[in-house]
Design a protein around this motif. Structure first.
Motif, PDB file in Angstrom:
ATOM      1  N   GLN A  18       0.917  -1.181  -0.017  1.00  0.00           N
ATOM      2  CA  GLN A  18       0.138  -0.047   0.025  1.00  0.00           C
ATOM      3  C   GLN A  18       0.918   1.158  -0.049  1.00  0.00           C
ATOM      4  N   GLU A  31      -2.022   5.556   2.315  1.00  0.00           N
ATOM      5  CA  GLU A  31      -2.954   4.513   2.534  1.00  0.00           C
ATOM      6  C   GLU A  31      -2.592   3.963   4.042  1.00  0.00           C
ATOM      7  N   LYS A  63      -3.323   6.245   6.829  1.00  0.00           N
ATOM      8  CA  LYS A  63      -4.878   6.513   7.038  1.00  0.00           C
ATOM      9  C   LYS A  63      -5.731   5.078   7.758  1.00  0.00           C
ATOM     10  N   ASP A  64      -5.130   3.939   7.253  1.00  0.00           N
ATOM     11  CA  ASP A  64      -5.314   2.890   7.957  1.00  0.00           C
ATOM     12  C   ASP A  64      -5.052   2.713   9.142  1.00  0.00           C
TER      13      ASP A  64
END
Length: 122
Positions: free
Chosen positions: A111, A115, A118-119
């Motif tokens: 990723q 990403e 954010k995750d």
């Protein structure tokens, strides 16, 4: 009782990992402008480049560069999670051009850095 003696190959491997941890911190903290090349690390550990590569490969099953990259990725992950630095700033701290850093990070994690951040913050 016999003393347990660490094998030289394990000693070299342990020294290599410890060196990488400290060196990556030094780069992030601005004490080095760039990451050392493998032959330079071997010199710092007082072994030949070939001996270092062969020893790490034999003791771990992976080339030394594999662990170098993984440790850089792990440092990037901790900076993404534990700092408010932008992804571009993190890339620069790790001596990467931001566009190359994105490709490098995704290759190892599957990723993008954005990403991942954010995750993690969910």
């Amino acid at each position: 009782m016999a003393e347990s003696k660490i094998k030289r190959s394990e000693e070299i491997t342990n020294q290599y990992f410890a060196f990488l941890d400290k060196h990556i911190e030094d780069v992030v903290n601005g004490q080095f402008d760039d990451f050392l090349k493998l032959n330079q690390i071997a010199q710092e550990l007082y072994v030949s480049h070939t001996h270092l590569s062969d020893t790490i490969q034999q003791t771990t099953g992976h080339h030394p560069c594999h662990f170098y990259d993984l440790k850089i990725v792990n440092k990037a992950k901790s900076l993404l999670v534990d700092s408010d630095l932008s992804i571009a700033e993190i890339a620069k701290k790790l001596t990467y051009d931001p566009s190359n850093f994105g490709k490098f990070f995704k290759k190892f994690t599957g990723q993008t850095a954005g990403e991942f951040r954010k995750d993690y913050k969910k």
